[in-house]
Design a protein around this motif. Structure first.
Motif, PDB file in Angstrom:
ATOM      1  N   VAL A 123      40.134  57.514  30.937  1.00 41.17           N
ATOM      2  CA  VAL A 123      40.222  58.078  29.584  1.00 41.17           C
ATOM      3  C   VAL A 123      41.034  57.118  28.737  1.00 41.17           C
ATOM      4  CG1 VAL A 123      40.012  60.485  30.291  1.00 41.17           C
ATOM      5  CG2 VAL A 123      42.259  59.415  30.249  1.00 41.17           C
TER       6      VAL A 123
ATOM      7  N   ARG B 187      41.545  59.149  34.690  1.00 41.06           N
ATOM      8  CA  ARG B 187      41.417  60.556  34.312  1.00 41.06           C
ATOM      9  C   ARG B 187      42.177  61.451  35.293  1.00 41.06           C
ATOM     10  NH1 ARG B 187      37.929  63.355  31.130  1.00 41.06           N
ATOM     11  NH2 ARG B 187      36.604  61.518  30.839  1.00 41.06           N
TER      12      ARG B 187
ATOM     13  N   GLU C  37      37.122  57.184  37.082  1.00 39.15           N
ATOM     14  CA  GLU C  37      36.927  57.881  35.813  1.00 39.15           C
ATOM     15  C   GLU C  37      38.158  57.638  34.974  1.00 39.15           C
ATOM     16  OE1 GLU C  37      35.558  61.889  35.771  1.00 39.15           O
ATOM     17  OE2 GLU C  37      34.575  61.708  37.731  1.00 39.15           O
TER      18      GLU C  37
END
Length: 255
Positions: free
Chosen positions: A100, A40, A98
């Motif tokens: 995505v 991310r 993190e």
């Protein structure tokens, strides 16, 4: 033996940070593990990984029994274990990932798009294990393996000394082809394991399974591909990085 054992943990002084509560478990189609994902905040994660890599190589350089090895042996060991050592360092520093889902279209989307436009379907993706060219976005399954390893470390609340002994076990791998000082390296790995066992028996007397649990962490590491680690943490900021060249430069530098 005591001298080498004490060296392995005495140079580590980083403080452990609190572990936030784990996120909810997710279920989905098995094909989801093949989805391509990206970080991310790649700049933030890559910066953190680079800092951990520097600390990791500084740890290695500060182990006198490692410095007693010929440079060729040192480089061979580091080339083979930089990724698991880095992941241990990320776990120790509580670096969270993190991710995505990538905007890269799936094979099905590409086929349907091509048919709508009257084009030929795209060629099949190369089979796993075959070389491919261009950037490789890690799959969701590959990222999950890394996240699972980190979560396992945090669930065990591994101490600084335990991390050092685990790093010593990973670093001194006598099974690498091409090593000349095999017996010496095997002895160092055995000392790291013995020191870990003694430490666990002293500090965790009520947990007879902890030593086995810690070694199970190393088994998880073996399932993570070093190329995936390089693509995830270093390609976004360095490009097509040659880890061998970078490791040699860092190993020979005064970190």
């Amino acid at each position: 033996g005591r001298r080498h054992s004490s060296i392995l943990y005495s140079i580590l002084r980083s403080e452990e940070r609190a572990l936030p509560p784990p996120g909810p478990a997710t279920r989905g189609c098995p094909c989801g593990s093949r989805r391509r994902v990206a970080l991310r905040s790649p700049q933030v994660a890559c910066k953190a990984a680079s800092a951990v890599l520097v600390k990791t190589l500084r740890f290695v350089q500060n182990v006198p029994c490692f410095q007693e090895l010929p440079l060729e042996e040192q480089l061979l060991l580091v080339r083979s274990c930089w990724a698991p050592l880095l992941l241990l360092g990320l776990a120790q520093d509580r670096v969270h990932l993190e991710t995505v889902e990538s905007a890269e279209p799936s094979m099905l989307q590409r086929i349907l798009t091509a048919r709508q436009q009257g084009e030929q379907p795209p060629p099949r993706a190369p089979a796993p294990g075959r070389p491919h060219h261009g950037p490789h976005l890690p799959s969701a399954g590959e990222i999950q393996a890394i996240k699972g390893f980190l979560a396992k470390c945090w669930s065990l609340d591994i101490s600084t000394k335990e991390y050092a002994y685990l790093k010593g076990t990973v670093l001194f791998n006598p099974d690498l082809p091409g090593l000349q000082c095999t017996q010496y390296i095997e002895g160092l790995q055995r000392e790291a394991q013995q020191a870990l066992n003694e430490h666990v028996r002293l500090i965790h007397r009520g947990d007879e399974a902890r030593f086995a649990k810690l070694n199970a962490v190393l088994s998880l590491l073996r399932s993570i591909n070093a190329n995936v680690v390089a693509e995830l943490f270093f390609r976004p900021i360095i490009g097509a990085v040659n880890m061998d060249d970078m490791l040699l430069e860092m190993l020979c530098a005064k970190l």
